[in-house]
Design a protein around this motif. Sequence first.
Motif, PDB file in Angstrom:
ATOM      1  N   GLU A  33      -3.712   7.530  24.572  1.00 46.48           N
ATOM      2  CA  GLU A  33      -2.453   6.979  24.472  1.00 46.48           C
ATOM      3  C   GLU A  33      -1.196   7.910  24.690  1.00 46.48           C
ATOM      4  OE1 GLU A  33      -1.806   5.311  20.543  1.00 46.48           O
ATOM      5  OE2 GLU A  33      -3.681   5.474  20.005  1.00 46.48           O
ATOM      6  N   CYS A  34      -0.306   7.303  25.207  1.00 45.77           N
ATOM      7  CA  CYS A  34       1.046   7.833  25.833  1.00 45.77           C
ATOM      8  C   CYS A  34       1.423   8.916  24.583  1.00 45.77           C
ATOM      9  CB  CYS A  34       2.002   6.915  26.233  1.00 45.77           C
ATOM     10  SG  CYS A  34       3.425   7.658  26.902  1.00 45.77           S
ATOM     11  N   PRO A  35       1.705  10.230  24.757  1.00 48.45           N
ATOM     12  CA  PRO A  35       2.068  11.117  23.856  1.00 48.45           C
ATOM     13  C   PRO A  35       3.528  11.117  23.903  1.00 48.45           C
ATOM     14  CG  PRO A  35       1.167  12.466  25.511  1.00 48.45           C
ATOM     15  CD  PRO A  35       0.814  10.975  25.895  1.00 48.45           C
ATOM     16  N   THR A  36       4.097  11.112  22.843  1.00 46.62           N
ATOM     17  CA  THR A  36       5.609  10.928  22.700  1.00 46.62           C
ATOM     18  C   THR A  36       6.034  12.548  22.752  1.00 46.62           C
ATOM     19  OG1 THR A  36       5.601  10.982  20.383  1.00 46.62           O
ATOM     20  CG2 THR A  36       5.752   8.871  21.192  1.00 46.62           C
ATOM     21  N   GLU A  37       5.194  13.422  22.114  1.00 51.32           N
ATOM     22  CA  GLU A  37       5.737  14.974  22.309  1.00 51.32           C
ATOM     23  C   GLU A  37       4.463  15.858  22.425  1.00 51.32           C
ATOM     24  OE1 GLU A  37       8.609  18.113  19.727  1.00 51.32           O
ATOM     25  OE2 GLU A  37       8.327  16.091  19.123  1.00 51.32           O
ATOM     26  N   VAL A  38       4.561  16.664  23.239  1.00 55.55           N
ATOM     27  CA  VAL A  38       3.590  17.826  23.451  1.00 55.55           C
ATOM     28  C   VAL A  38       4.022  19.179  23.202  1.00 55.55           C
ATOM     29  CG1 VAL A  38       1.734  18.486  25.052  1.00 55.55           C
ATOM     30  CG2 VAL A  38       2.451  16.056  25.159  1.00 55.55           C
ATOM     31  N   GLN A  39       3.224  19.904  22.567  1.00 56.12           N
ATOM     32  CA  GLN A  39       3.931  21.337  22.443  1.00 56.12           C
ATOM     33  C   GLN A  39       2.679  22.241  22.531  1.00 56.12           C
ATOM     34  OE1 GLN A  39       5.632  21.815  18.468  1.00 56.12           O
ATOM     35  NE2 GLN A  39       7.394  20.712  18.982  1.00 56.12           N
ATOM     36  N   VAL A  40       3.134  23.459  22.893  1.00 61.59           N
ATOM     37  CA  VAL A  40       2.178  24.607  22.784  1.00 61.59           C
ATOM     38  C   VAL A  40       2.373  25.216  21.740  1.00 61.59           C
ATOM     39  CG1 VAL A  40       1.389  26.687  24.192  1.00 61.59           C
ATOM     40  CG2 VAL A  40       2.072  24.469  25.489  1.00 61.59           C
ATOM     41  N   PHE A  41       1.438  25.720  20.830  1.00 62.66           N
ATOM     42  CA  PHE A  41       1.763  26.441  19.661  1.00 62.66           C
ATOM     43  C   PHE A  41       1.019  27.674  19.655  1.00 62.66           C
ATOM     44  CE2 PHE A  41      -2.164  24.153  18.531  1.00 62.66           C
ATOM     45  CZ  PHE A  41      -2.828  24.980  17.874  1.00 62.66           C
ATOM     46  N   ARG A  42       1.184  28.678  18.967  1.00 59.31           N
ATOM     47  CA  ARG A  42       0.380  30.089  18.670  1.00 59.31           C
ATOM     48  C   ARG A  42      -0.455  30.061  17.502  1.00 59.31           C
ATOM     49  NH1 ARG A  42       2.202  35.802  21.220  1.00 59.31           N
ATOM     50  NH2 ARG A  42       0.208  36.614  20.942  1.00 59.31           N
ATOM     51  N   SER A  43      -1.687  30.292  17.510  1.00 55.67           N
ATOM     52  CA  SER A  43      -2.624  30.265  16.231  1.00 55.67           C
ATOM     53  C   SER A  43      -2.157  31.513  15.585  1.00 55.67           C
ATOM     54  CB  SER A  43      -3.895  30.047  16.604  1.00 55.67           C
ATOM     55  OG  SER A  43      -4.439  31.272  17.121  1.00 55.67           O
ATOM     56  N   ARG A  44      -2.621  31.877  14.394  1.00 56.90           N
ATOM     57  CA  ARG A  44      -2.821  33.021  13.669  1.00 56.90           C
ATOM     58  C   ARG A  44      -3.422  33.980  14.342  1.00 56.90           C
ATOM     59  NH1 ARG A  44      -4.100  30.234   7.958  1.00 56.90           N
ATOM     60  NH2 ARG A  44      -2.339  28.947   7.827  1.00 56.90           N
ATOM     61  N   LYS A  45      -4.520  33.959  14.970  1.00 58.53           N
ATOM     62  CA  LYS A  45      -5.192  34.900  15.808  1.00 58.53           C
ATOM     63  C   LYS A  45      -4.489  35.321  16.997  1.00 58.53           C
ATOM     64  CE  LYS A  45      -9.275  34.143  13.179  1.00 58.53           C
ATOM     65  NZ  LYS A  45     -10.834  34.142  13.226  1.00 58.53           N
ATOM     66  N   GLY A  46      -3.678  34.609  17.378  1.00 56.81           N
ATOM     67  CA  GLY A  46      -2.836  34.752  18.714  1.00 56.81           C
ATOM     68  C   GLY A  46      -3.015  34.159  19.924  1.00 56.81           C
ATOM     69  N   ARG A  47      -4.004  33.061  19.686  1.00 58.24           N
ATOM     70  CA  ARG A  47      -4.213  32.208  20.743  1.00 58.24           C
ATOM     71  C   ARG A  47      -3.510  30.935  20.721  1.00 58.24           C
ATOM     72  NH1 ARG A  47     -10.588  31.469  20.839  1.00 58.24           N
ATOM     73  NH2 ARG A  47     -10.077  31.209  23.419  1.00 58.24           N
ATOM     74  N   PHE A  48      -3.462  30.325  21.850  1.00 58.04           N
ATOM     75  CA  PHE A  48      -2.649  29.390  22.226  1.00 58.04           C
ATOM     76  C   PHE A  48      -3.239  27.828  22.157  1.00 58.04           C
ATOM     77  CE2 PHE A  48      -0.679  33.197  23.763  1.00 58.04           C
ATOM     78  CZ  PHE A  48       0.651  32.816  23.233  1.00 58.04           C
TER      79      PHE A  48
END
Length: 54
Positions: A33-48
């Motif tokens: 489905e067409c995403p309205t917003e996409v974000q990159v986040f950082r996890s607690r262990k430092g991965r993305f």
Amino acid sequence: MNWIYWVKLYDSKFQAGCLAKRMEEDWWIYGYECPTEVQVFRSRKGRFGVRYTV
């Protein structure tokens, strides 16, 4: 607003950013489905990871 999280985590922000951009541009090819917003986040262990809203 509920976030949907992509299953895989990446070692670099660049890799996650590439997936995020691909989701924004090529969603119709893969049947998402067409995403309205996409974000990159950082996890607690430092991965993305990538999260999006529909």
